[in-house]
Design an enzyme around this catalytic site. Structure first.
Site, PDB file in Angstrom:
ATOM      1  N   CYS A  41      40.695  35.322  47.148  1.00  0.00           N
ATOM      2  CA  CYS A  41      39.843  36.475  46.840  1.00  0.00           C
ATOM      3  C   CYS A  41      39.086  36.250  45.530  1.00  0.00           C
ATOM      4  CB  CYS A  41      40.688  37.740  46.847  1.00  0.00           C
ATOM      5  SG  CYS A  41      39.691  39.216  47.072  1.00  0.00           S
ATOM      6  N   HIS A  76      43.942  37.739  51.312  1.00  0.00           N
ATOM      7  CA  HIS A  76      45.182  37.583  50.539  1.00  0.00           C
ATOM      8  C   HIS A  76      46.323  37.206  51.486  1.00  0.00           C
ATOM      9  CE1 HIS A  76      44.015  39.623  46.684  1.00  0.00           C
ATOM     10  NE2 HIS A  76      43.102  40.158  47.468  1.00  0.00           N
ATOM     11  N   GLU A  83      49.098  36.114  50.606  1.00  0.00           N
ATOM     12  CA  GLU A  83      50.365  36.450  49.915  1.00  0.00           C
ATOM     13  C   GLU A  83      50.772  37.901  50.157  1.00  0.00           C
ATOM     14  OE1 GLU A  83      47.458  36.344  48.560  1.00  0.00           O
ATOM     15  OE2 GLU A  83      47.301  37.850  46.972  1.00  0.00           O
TER      16      GLU A  83
HETATM   17  N1  GLN Z   1      36.199  42.314  44.057  1.00  0.00           N
HETATM   18  C1  GLN Z   1      36.950  41.374  43.286  1.00  0.00           C
HETATM   19  C2  GLN Z   1      36.022  40.452  42.474  1.00  0.00           C
HETATM   20  O1  GLN Z   1      34.857  40.484  42.634  1.00  0.00           O
HETATM   21  C3  GLN Z   1      37.865  40.550  44.151  1.00  0.00           C
HETATM   22  C4  GLN Z   1      38.895  41.438  44.791  1.00  0.00           C
HETATM   23  C5  GLN Z   1      40.242  40.776  44.963  1.00  0.00           C
HETATM   24  O2  GLN Z   1      40.526  39.722  44.417  1.00  0.00           O
HETATM   25  N2  GLN Z   1      41.107  41.455  45.688  1.00  0.00           N
HETATM   26  O3  GLN Z   1      36.488  39.706  41.672  1.00  0.00           O
END
Ligand code: GLN
Length: 192
Positions: free
Chosen positions: A79, A167, A169
């Protein structure tokens, strides 16, 4: 095998739980001195990429980690971690880079902040949890696409670098982490 988990912000604890289930040693990286321990791979967790990027610099972690990543340290970004590894970022600034992809931050918009799905990852269906997630709008020839869902690229690999928009995890499925551990084991990055 020992994996370092960046733990300055975000969802790092759950990665440790996954590695415990897979029998891999791990420790958290909060300050530059933590990098004096030997390790074979690095996890960049989810969180807020802009905040992580700022903290990495303030804590003196950016330069030593960038040096290790450029030298081939195996790395897995989830992410926000994907954003940190992207060479190009829509709606943000590149951080470490190293993956020939364009990431779009908050790509699903506010209406679809968080959702769960199942899609093939490297050919096998795996559960995926997305939270204010990015996706990859374009993957260059250097990057191998590992997963797509809803017409968007959500996982890619480039050499020793693995990134997922979701994710793994936060699911009960250890296969994506197992894939990273295989990469780290094969990477033969010299543990210092
Ligand atoms: N929206 C977050 C970002 O731009 C990422 C979201 C996440 O890691 N769950 O960094």
């Amino acid at each position: 095998m020992t994996i370092a988990i960046l733990a300055v912000q975000g969802a790092f604890a759950e990665h440790g739980a996954m590695l415990d289930r897979l029998g891999a040693d791990h420790f958290e990286v909060r300050k530059a001195a933590d990098l004096s321990r030997p390790f074979d791979g690095l996890i960049l967790p989810g969180g807020e990429s802009t905040v992580m990027s700022k903290l990495l610099r303030e804590l003196g972690l950016f330069a030593p980690l960038k040096e290790k990543l450029d030298a081939g340290l195996p790395v897995f970004g989830t992410c926000a971690g994907l954003i940190l590894l992207a060479d190009r970022v829509e709606g943000g600034e590149p951080c470490f880079g190293g993956m020939d992809v364009t990431a779009r931050r908050n790509a699903y918009g506010r209406q679809l902040g968080s959702f769960r799905t199942t899609a093939p990852f490297a050919g096998e269906p795996v559960p995926m949890v997305f939270i204010r997630a990015p996706y990859i709008v374009q993957a260059g020839p250097g990057a191998e696409v590992l997963a797509e869902t809803g017409g968007h690229i959500v996982a890619a690999r480039q050499g020793n670098r693995l990134a997922t928009a979701f994710h793994p995890e936060l699911t009960g499925d250890t296969r994506v982490h197992a894939c990273f551990l295989e990469m780290a084991a094969a990477g033969s990055f010299p543990a210092q």
